[in-house]
Design a protein around this motif. Structure first.
Motif, PDB file in Angstrom:
ATOM      1  N   LEU A   3       0.715  -1.320  -0.105  1.00 49.75           N
ATOM      2  CA  LEU A   3       0.009   0.185   0.030  1.00 49.75           C
ATOM      3  C   LEU A   3       0.813   1.387  -0.087  1.00 49.75           C
ATOM      4  O   LEU A   3       0.204   2.454  -0.229  1.00 49.75           O
ATOM      5  CB  LEU A   3      -0.804  -0.180   1.087  1.00 49.75           C
ATOM      6  CG  LEU A   3      -2.120  -1.040   1.331  1.00 49.75           C
ATOM      7  CD1 LEU A   3      -2.648  -0.932   2.668  1.00 49.75           C
ATOM      8  CD2 LEU A   3      -3.119  -0.672   0.164  1.00 49.75           C
ATOM      9  N   ALA A   4       2.345   1.089   0.034  1.00 49.38           N
ATOM     10  CA  ALA A   4       3.028   2.080   0.179  1.00 49.38           C
ATOM     11  C   ALA A   4       3.036   3.371  -1.188  1.00 49.38           C
ATOM     12  O   ALA A   4       2.805   4.456  -0.714  1.00 49.38           O
ATOM     13  CB  ALA A   4       4.505   1.747   0.263  1.00 49.38           C
ATOM     14  N   PRO A   5       2.632   2.782  -2.157  1.00 50.83           N
ATOM     15  CA  PRO A   5       2.409   3.842  -3.177  1.00 50.83           C
ATOM     16  C   PRO A   5       1.006   4.697  -2.964  1.00 50.83           C
ATOM     17  O   PRO A   5       1.232   6.005  -3.353  1.00 50.83           O
ATOM     18  CB  PRO A   5       2.301   3.127  -4.362  1.00 50.83           C
ATOM     19  CG  PRO A   5       2.924   1.871  -4.357  1.00 50.83           C
ATOM     20  CD  PRO A   5       2.687   1.497  -2.931  1.00 50.83           C
ATOM     21  N   ALA A   6       0.136   4.121  -2.544  1.00 45.26           N
ATOM     22  CA  ALA A   6      -1.179   4.653  -2.184  1.00 45.26           C
ATOM     23  C   ALA A   6      -0.795   5.677  -1.133  1.00 45.26           C
ATOM     24  O   ALA A   6      -1.443   6.785  -1.152  1.00 45.26           O
ATOM     25  CB  ALA A   6      -2.020   3.714  -1.775  1.00 45.26           C
ATOM     26  N   PHE A   7      -0.181   5.482  -0.263  1.00 39.53           N
ATOM     27  CA  PHE A   7       0.205   6.072   1.041  1.00 39.53           C
ATOM     28  C   PHE A   7       1.041   7.456   0.370  1.00 39.53           C
ATOM     29  O   PHE A   7       0.974   8.586   1.109  1.00 39.53           O
ATOM     30  CB  PHE A   7       0.927   5.502   2.182  1.00 39.53           C
ATOM     31  CG  PHE A   7       0.213   4.570   3.011  1.00 39.53           C
ATOM     32  CD1 PHE A   7      -0.985   4.960   3.682  1.00 39.53           C
ATOM     33  CD2 PHE A   7       0.347   3.397   2.954  1.00 39.53           C
ATOM     34  CE1 PHE A   7      -2.021   4.428   4.487  1.00 39.53           C
ATOM     35  CE2 PHE A   7      -0.481   2.646   3.967  1.00 39.53           C
ATOM     36  CZ  PHE A   7      -1.680   3.019   4.579  1.00 39.53           C
ATOM     37  N   ALA A   8       2.027   6.978  -0.350  1.00 40.33           N
ATOM     38  CA  ALA A   8       2.677   8.326  -0.844  1.00 40.33           C
ATOM     39  C   ALA A   8       1.948   9.206  -1.875  1.00 40.33           C
ATOM     40  O   ALA A   8       2.274  10.404  -1.670  1.00 40.33           O
ATOM     41  CB  ALA A   8       3.888   7.738  -1.678  1.00 40.33           C
ATOM     42  N   ALA A   9       1.235   8.656  -2.710  1.00 40.44           N
ATOM     43  CA  ALA A   9       0.345   9.466  -3.446  1.00 40.44           C
ATOM     44  C   ALA A   9      -0.626  10.329  -2.305  1.00 40.44           C
ATOM     45  O   ALA A   9      -0.806  11.570  -2.865  1.00 40.44           O
ATOM     46  CB  ALA A   9      -0.415   8.522  -4.292  1.00 40.44           C
ATOM     47  N   GLN A  10      -1.124   9.644  -1.324  1.00 48.70           N
ATOM     48  CA  GLN A  10      -2.136  10.611  -0.518  1.00 48.70           C
ATOM     49  C   GLN A  10      -1.287  11.772   0.124  1.00 48.70           C
ATOM     50  O   GLN A  10      -2.101  12.818   0.134  1.00 48.70           O
ATOM     51  CB  GLN A  10      -2.455   9.708   0.479  1.00 48.70           C
ATOM     52  CG  GLN A  10      -3.529  10.362   1.632  1.00 48.70           C
ATOM     53  CD  GLN A  10      -4.848  10.660   0.891  1.00 48.70           C
ATOM     54  OE1 GLN A  10      -5.286   9.932   0.126  1.00 48.70           O
ATOM     55  NE2 GLN A  10      -5.231  11.997   1.282  1.00 48.70           N
ATOM     56  N   ILE A  11       0.016  11.715   0.325  1.00 50.28           N
ATOM     57  CA  ILE A  11       0.719  12.882   0.825  1.00 50.28           C
ATOM     58  C   ILE A  11       1.528  13.630  -0.197  1.00 50.28           C
ATOM     59  O   ILE A  11       2.340  14.607   0.189  1.00 50.28           O
ATOM     60  CB  ILE A  11       1.739  12.617   2.154  1.00 50.28           C
ATOM     61  CG1 ILE A  11       2.694  11.589   1.481  1.00 50.28           C
ATOM     62  CG2 ILE A  11       1.024  12.083   3.187  1.00 50.28           C
ATOM     63  CD1 ILE A  11       3.490  11.171   2.820  1.00 50.28           C
ATOM     64  N   GLY A  12       1.363  13.285  -1.451  1.00 44.60           N
ATOM     65  CA  GLY A  12       1.782  14.020  -2.466  1.00 44.60           C
ATOM     66  C   GLY A  12       3.306  13.720  -2.710  1.00 44.60           C
ATOM     67  O   GLY A  12       4.130  14.589  -3.343  1.00 44.60           O
ATOM     68  N   VAL A  13       3.898  12.485  -2.398  1.00 38.05           N
ATOM     69  CA  VAL A  13       5.355  12.032  -2.603  1.00 38.05           C
ATOM     70  C   VAL A  13       5.276  11.437  -4.130  1.00 38.05           C
ATOM     71  O   VAL A  13       4.596  10.464  -4.112  1.00 38.05           O
ATOM     72  CB  VAL A  13       5.581  11.057  -1.312  1.00 38.05           C
ATOM     73  CG1 VAL A  13       7.302  10.743  -1.757  1.00 38.05           C
ATOM     74  CG2 VAL A  13       5.569  12.034  -0.098  1.00 38.05           C
ATOM     75  N   ARG A  14       6.418  11.673  -4.754  1.00 40.53           N
ATOM     76  CA  ARG A  14       6.689  10.922  -6.122  1.00 40.53           C
ATOM     77  C   ARG A  14       7.585  10.050  -5.803  1.00 40.53           C
ATOM     78  O   ARG A  14       8.722  10.246  -5.104  1.00 40.53           O
ATOM     79  CB  ARG A  14       7.044  11.974  -7.039  1.00 40.53           C
ATOM     80  CG  ARG A  14       5.757  13.001  -7.583  1.00 40.53           C
ATOM     81  CD  ARG A  14       6.321  14.024  -8.652  1.00 40.53           C
ATOM     82  NE  ARG A  14       6.967  13.434  -9.625  1.00 40.53           N
ATOM     83  CZ  ARG A  14       7.314  13.951 -10.705  1.00 40.53           C
ATOM     84  NH1 ARG A  14       7.390  15.191 -10.661  1.00 40.53           N
ATOM     85  NH2 ARG A  14       7.774  13.409 -11.735  1.00 40.53           N
ATOM     86  N   VAL A  15       7.377   8.768  -6.171  1.00 37.43           N
ATOM     87  CA  VAL A  15       8.272   7.857  -6.019  1.00 37.43           C
ATOM     88  C   VAL A  15       8.766   7.302  -7.533  1.00 37.43           C
ATOM     89  O   VAL A  15       8.290   6.950  -8.172  1.00 37.43           O
ATOM     90  CB  VAL A  15       7.802   6.467  -5.401  1.00 37.43           C
ATOM     91  CG1 VAL A  15       8.803   5.315  -5.296  1.00 37.43           C
ATOM     92  CG2 VAL A  15       7.166   7.034  -3.964  1.00 37.43           C
ATOM     93  N   GLU A  16      10.213   7.666  -7.724  1.00 34.41           N
ATOM     94  CA  GLU A  16      10.892   7.369  -9.234  1.00 34.41           C
ATOM     95  C   GLU A  16      12.104   6.560  -8.824  1.00 34.41           C
ATOM     96  O   GLU A  16      12.991   7.022  -8.028  1.00 34.41           O
ATOM     97  CB  GLU A  16      10.861   8.494  -9.744  1.00 34.41           C
ATOM     98  CG  GLU A  16       9.534   9.431 -10.190  1.00 34.41           C
ATOM     99  CD  GLU A  16       9.923  10.801 -10.928  1.00 34.41           C
ATOM    100  OE1 GLU A  16      11.052  10.902 -11.055  1.00 34.41           O
ATOM    101  OE2 GLU A  16       8.970  11.343 -11.392  1.00 34.41           O
TER     102      GLU A  16
END
Length: 236
Positions: free
Chosen positions: A222-235
């Motif tokens: 679920l980490a990508p969903a949590f990151a998207a929720q707080i506006g963090v981009r993962v690349e």
């Protein structure tokens, strides 16, 4: 975002011997008395059904708004478009019920077991569920918006696109079940256990999981969903 169950069976290091801090749901203990077979037709609004067995009764389009079912069993009944808004189920067992569009809005279920149900589009918005077990079966488009769930267990069932929007969940457990495209927007959670979910797929409301417990594997997935929720981009 889907996540599979990741509960570990052992404990090591600092976690060894550590007590589980989440409160377990209290399950219903339904002991039905000898029941009288139902010999009527349909239902009556505000009807009073006490100690009755509905065995294979076709309740399609039945109108039982506000009815009370106490110490009752519904076995293999058809509930297509049954009108049961504000009905009360107390010490009841529903086994193998099936139907589409069953209206249970603002109903009250207390000490109830629902076993192997096959339902679609069930309206339970604004309902109150206390000490309820939903075991086996499949329910599509379950509407629990603004409902209150306390001591509820979903076990070995498939919930496709359930809507828990603005609902209040207290001591709710999801065990060996599948949650597909679940909606949790606006929900409030206290001691909600998601660790044993076989498939966890949250469409909206991942930010409302405060008060729930998930497994380490579920956290990773679920980490990508949590990151998207707080506006963090993962690349990479």
């Amino acid at each position: 975002m889907a996540a599979s169950a990741g509960r570990t069976t052992g404990a090591t290091g600092a976690n060894k011997g550590k007590k589980d801090t989440i409160a377990a749901a209290r399950r219903p203990e339904v002991r039905l008395p000898p029941l009288v077979p139902y010999d009527g037709e349909g239902l009556e609004p505000d009807g009073d059904y006490d100690g009755v067995r509905f065995d294979g009764v076709d309740l399609t389009d039945a109108s039982g708004r506000g009815a009370r079912f106490m110490d009752c069993a519904l076995d293999g009944c058809t509930l297509d478009r049954a009108e049961l808004a504000r009905a009360r189920f107390i010490d009841a067992v529903l086994t193998g019920v099936r139907g589409v569009g069953t209206d249970l809005a603002e109903a009250s279920l207390r000490d109830v077991e629902v076993v192997d149900a096959r339902l679609g589009g069930v309206q339970l918005h604004g309902a109150v569920l206390e000490r309820v077990v939903v075991r086996g079966g499949k329910i599509d488009y379950l509407n629990l918006r603004k409902a209150r769930l306390k001591d509820v267990v979903f076990e070995g069932c498939v919930l496709s696109e359930p809507d828990f929007g603005d609902a209040h969940l207290v001591r709710v457990e999801f065990r060996d079940c599948v949650l597909k495209r679940a909606e949790f927007s606006g929900a409030r959670m206290e001691s909600v256990d998601l660790r044993a979910v076989a498939e966890l797929d949250i469409a909206r409301g991942v930010d409302r999981l405060a008060g729930a417990v998930i497994s380490p594997l579920q956290l990773m997935e679920l980490a990508p969903a949590f990151a998207a929720q707080i506006g963090v981009r993962v690349e990479a």
